[in-house]
Design an enzyme around this catalytic site. Sequence first.
Site, PDB file in Angstrom:
ATOM      1  N   LEU A  95       7.048  -5.586   7.329  1.00 26.92           N
ATOM      2  CA  LEU A  95       6.507  -6.956   7.237  1.00 26.92           C
ATOM      3  C   LEU A  95       5.853  -7.232   5.891  1.00 26.92           C
ATOM      4  CD1 LEU A  95       4.924  -7.361  10.796  1.00 26.92           C
ATOM      5  CD2 LEU A  95       7.228  -7.957  10.036  1.00 26.92           C
ATOM      6  N   GLY A  96       5.924  -6.277   4.966  1.00 23.81           N
ATOM      7  CA  GLY A  96       5.301  -6.452   3.665  1.00 23.81           C
ATOM      8  C   GLY A  96       6.165  -7.269   2.711  1.00 23.81           C
ATOM      9  N   GLN A  97       5.713  -7.359   1.455  1.00 24.97           N
ATOM     10  CA  GLN A  97       6.406  -8.198   0.470  1.00 24.97           C
ATOM     11  C   GLN A  97       7.855  -7.763   0.287  1.00 24.97           C
ATOM     12  OE1 GLN A  97       5.295  -7.800  -3.643  1.00 24.97           O
ATOM     13  NE2 GLN A  97       6.301  -9.705  -4.223  1.00 24.97           N
ATOM     14  N   LEU A  98       8.075  -6.472   0.100  1.00 23.84           N
ATOM     15  CA  LEU A  98       9.444  -5.979  -0.097  1.00 23.84           C
ATOM     16  C   LEU A  98      10.190  -5.831   1.223  1.00 23.84           C
ATOM     17  CD1 LEU A  98       8.897  -3.318  -2.845  1.00 23.84           C
ATOM     18  CD2 LEU A  98      10.803  -4.890  -2.774  1.00 23.84           C
ATOM     19  N   ASP A 120       6.252  -1.935  11.658  1.00 23.60           N
ATOM     20  CA  ASP A 120       5.035  -2.150  10.859  1.00 23.60           C
ATOM     21  C   ASP A 120       3.834  -1.886  11.772  1.00 23.60           C
ATOM     22  OD1 ASP A 120       4.689  -3.880   7.929  1.00 23.60           O
ATOM     23  OD2 ASP A 120       2.899  -3.519   9.124  1.00 23.60           O
ATOM     24  N   ARG A 126       1.378  -3.905  12.080  1.00 21.06           N
ATOM     25  CA  ARG A 126       1.048  -5.159  12.779  1.00 21.06           C
ATOM     26  C   ARG A 126       2.229  -5.561  13.645  1.00 21.06           C
ATOM     27  NH1 ARG A 126       1.515  -8.976   8.030  1.00 21.06           N
ATOM     28  NH2 ARG A 126       2.317  -7.343   6.661  1.00 21.06           N
ATOM     29  N   LYS A 166       1.435   8.142  -5.706  1.00 19.65           N
ATOM     30  CA  LYS A 166       2.868   8.001  -6.012  1.00 19.65           C
ATOM     31  C   LYS A 166       3.368   9.187  -6.846  1.00 19.65           C
ATOM     32  CE  LYS A 166       3.828   4.027  -3.948  1.00 19.65           C
ATOM     33  NZ  LYS A 166       4.672   3.979  -2.740  1.00 19.65           N
ATOM     34  N   TYR A 204      -3.809   4.974  -6.016  1.00 18.84           N
ATOM     35  CA  TYR A 204      -2.439   4.575  -5.646  1.00 18.84           C
ATOM     36  C   TYR A 204      -1.417   5.282  -6.548  1.00 18.84           C
ATOM     37  CZ  TYR A 204       1.584   1.266  -5.561  1.00 18.84           C
ATOM     38  OH  TYR A 204       2.826   0.679  -5.490  1.00 18.84           O
ATOM     39  N   GLY A 213       6.710  -0.382   7.158  1.00 17.59           N
ATOM     40  CA  GLY A 213       6.102  -1.427   6.325  1.00 17.59           C
ATOM     41  C   GLY A 213       7.028  -2.622   6.169  1.00 17.59           C
TER      42      GLY A 213
HETATM   43  P1  NAD Z   1       2.895  -4.640   1.102  1.00 17.85           P
HETATM   44  O1  NAD Z   1       1.470  -4.276   0.971  1.00 17.85           O
HETATM   45  O2  NAD Z   1       3.304  -6.064   0.973  1.00 17.85           O
HETATM   46  O3  NAD Z   1       3.443  -4.106   2.498  1.00 17.85           O
HETATM   47  C1  NAD Z   1       3.122  -2.839   2.996  1.00 17.85           C
HETATM   48  C2  NAD Z   1       3.290  -2.883   4.499  1.00 17.85           C
HETATM   49  O4  NAD Z   1       2.932  -1.592   5.001  1.00 17.85           O
HETATM   50  C3  NAD Z   1       2.352  -3.907   5.173  1.00 17.85           C
HETATM   51  O5  NAD Z   1       3.118  -4.791   5.969  1.00 17.85           O
HETATM   52  C4  NAD Z   1       1.417  -3.050   6.023  1.00 17.85           C
HETATM   53  O6  NAD Z   1       1.091  -3.646   7.268  1.00 17.85           O
HETATM   54  C5  NAD Z   1       2.256  -1.789   6.228  1.00 17.85           C
HETATM   55  N1  NAD Z   1       1.444  -0.604   6.508  1.00 17.85           N
HETATM   56  C6  NAD Z   1       0.308  -0.193   5.897  1.00 17.85           C
HETATM   57  N2  NAD Z   1      -0.141   0.936   6.482  1.00 17.85           N
HETATM   58  C7  NAD Z   1       0.731   1.238   7.470  1.00 17.85           C
HETATM   59  C8  NAD Z   1       0.805   2.276   8.435  1.00 17.85           C
HETATM   60  N3  NAD Z   1      -0.125   3.230   8.537  1.00 17.85           N
HETATM   61  N4  NAD Z   1       1.864   2.281   9.286  1.00 17.85           N
HETATM   62  C9  NAD Z   1       2.785   1.320   9.234  1.00 17.85           C
HETATM   63  N5  NAD Z   1       2.768   0.296   8.351  1.00 17.85           N
HETATM   64  C10 NAD Z   1       1.739   0.268   7.486  1.00 17.85           C
HETATM   65  O7  NAD Z   1       3.696  -3.715   0.081  1.00 17.85           O
HETATM   66  P2  NAD Z   1       5.074  -4.045  -0.657  1.00 17.85           P
HETATM   67  O8  NAD Z   1       4.757  -4.808  -1.871  1.00 17.85           O
HETATM   68  O9  NAD Z   1       6.071  -4.572   0.305  1.00 17.85           O
HETATM   69  O10 NAD Z   1       5.485  -2.594  -1.130  1.00 17.85           O
HETATM   70  C11 NAD Z   1       6.380  -1.785  -0.392  1.00 17.85           C
HETATM   71  C12 NAD Z   1       6.472  -0.446  -1.097  1.00 17.85           C
HETATM   72  O11 NAD Z   1       6.958  -0.647  -2.416  1.00 17.85           O
HETATM   73  C13 NAD Z   1       5.135   0.276  -1.224  1.00 17.85           C
HETATM   74  O12 NAD Z   1       5.329   1.650  -1.037  1.00 17.85           O
HETATM   75  C14 NAD Z   1       4.724   0.002  -2.648  1.00 17.85           C
HETATM   76  O13 NAD Z   1       3.945   1.031  -3.161  1.00 17.85           O
HETATM   77  C15 NAD Z   1       6.057  -0.085  -3.352  1.00 17.85           C
HETATM   78  N6  NAD Z   1       5.991  -0.906  -4.554  1.00 17.85           N
HETATM   79  C16 NAD Z   1       5.815  -2.260  -4.465  1.00 17.85           C
HETATM   80  C17 NAD Z   1       5.736  -3.016  -5.634  1.00 17.85           C
HETATM   81  C18 NAD Z   1       5.525  -4.509  -5.586  1.00 17.85           C
HETATM   82  O14 NAD Z   1       5.336  -5.113  -6.650  1.00 17.85           O
HETATM   83  N7  NAD Z   1       5.552  -5.134  -4.433  1.00 17.85           N
HETATM   84  C19 NAD Z   1       5.864  -2.391  -6.876  1.00 17.85           C
HETATM   85  C20 NAD Z   1       5.989  -1.007  -6.930  1.00 17.85           C
HETATM   86  C21 NAD Z   1       6.102  -0.280  -5.746  1.00 17.85           C
HETATM   87  C1  AKB Z   2       0.775  -3.096  -7.637  1.00 15.77           C
HETATM   88  O1  AKB Z   2       0.433  -3.935  -8.499  1.00 15.77           O
HETATM   89  O2  AKB Z   2       0.021  -2.277  -7.105  1.00 15.77           O
HETATM   90  C2  AKB Z   2       2.243  -3.038  -7.270  1.00 15.77           C
HETATM   91  C3  AKB Z   2       2.919  -2.001  -8.099  1.00 15.77           C
HETATM   92  C4  AKB Z   2       3.379  -2.337  -9.449  1.00 15.77           C
HETATM   93  O3  AKB Z   2       3.060  -0.882  -7.652  1.00 15.77           O
HETATM   94  N1  AKB Z   2       2.805  -4.331  -7.444  1.00 15.77           N
END
Ligand code: NAD
Ligand code: AKB
Length: 318
Positions: free
Chosen positions: A12-15, A36, A38, A145, A141, A10
């Site tokens: 390419l995601g936000q984190l 990722d 994509r 978790k 979700y 993952g």
């Molecule tokens: P995001 O949705 O921005 O990124 C998730 C990435 O996972 C995407 O780039 C997507 O393409 C990839 N993905 C989805 N399914 C996939 C698969 N089958 N194989 C490979 N890649 C796949 O999420 P994020 O915000 O970067 O979060 C990262 C992690 O942190 C997640 O586990 C999320 O639950 C956790 N988290 C995030 C937040 C937040 O506020 N951003 C808060 C709490 C927990």
């Molecule tokens: C969401 O809102 O789903 C995430 C999280 C807090 O896990 N940002």
Amino acid sequence: MKSEKILITGALGQLGTVLTNELQKKYGINSVIATDLRPNFDFNGVFETLDVTNFKAIEECVIKHNVTQIYHLAAILSANGEKNPLKTWDINMSTLFNVLEVSRLCNINKIFYPSSIAVFGDEIESVNTPQSPNLTPLTVYGMSKVAGENWVNYYHKRYGLDIRSLRYPGVIGYQSLPGGGTTDYAVDIYHKAVNNEDFECFLKASTMLPMIFIDDAIRATLELMDAPRKIISIRTSYNLAGMSFTPNELYNSIRKTYPDFKISYNPDFRQEIADSWPKSIDDNTARKDWGWKPNYDLDSMTNIMIQKLKAQYHSVVA
Ligand code: NAD
Ligand code: AKB
């Protein structure tokens, strides 16, 4: 420079976008394998397209690159998850099982698994929510978790895997866009303000939620992963706090720079999710065990968000 090989799912995601960059700085650009679902043809570093629901594909990637650590970020988040609950459960659980099994079979040294404030539900004290209350989440979700935290604990106790986890609050950063969560409004609002557009908020003005600035979230992750194994007392997932605020407080913080900025409120299905989450988090165990302390409050975060987004949108040197 350490001789670790790090796989990120993952990425390419936000984190993932920001964490990949920090891990590249720490371990060297060729020691981080960003993956990722994509493809990304412009990626600066080592990138593989990898669907984490495919066990064989992960195993091959781990063997090919001699991977020693995995940061498993791929998941479907809270709001998107409610659109297709069974699929969300399948993806969130099967990807975790695959990462756990590959880690066990390939002797991975350390694994990071992000959990969330979404594990909490309607049986909690919502102010200063403690580390271990009853976990009765209202979203699929959150359920994934909670189950994930327990599986992570199981693999640690049963097989000795060194898996570490944080319950992130809503993460706010300027480098990347959020991917379908309930806290996304707190990123989107800055983009609107900097572009002189009005903002329609999908939560009520008074909805207090725990949030964290991306720099704090990434630093917490690296600090937890660097901590000596023996001081990690929580093998499900650590509570983590940054700050807490309402949409109205965030709006007022932005108006210190943009006094004419306009907001309206149009709560949707995400309001119910937000109402089931904590208002603030007690993260004393993380503070005691590995010295966690956030650096950013609402106004200091707002200043950086505005400065960096202005630079991105209007090419001003930040
Ligand atoms: P995001 O949705 O921005 O990124 C998730 C990435 O996972 C995407 O780039 C997507 O393409 C990839 N993905 C989805 N399914 C996939 C698969 N089958 N194989 C490979 N890649 C796949 O999420 P994020 O915000 O970067 O979060 C990262 C992690 O942190 C997640 O586990 C999320 O639950 C956790 N988290 C995030 C937040 C937040 O506020 N951003 C808060 C709490 C927990
Ligand atoms: C969401 O809102 O789903 C995430 C999280 C807090 O896990 N940002």
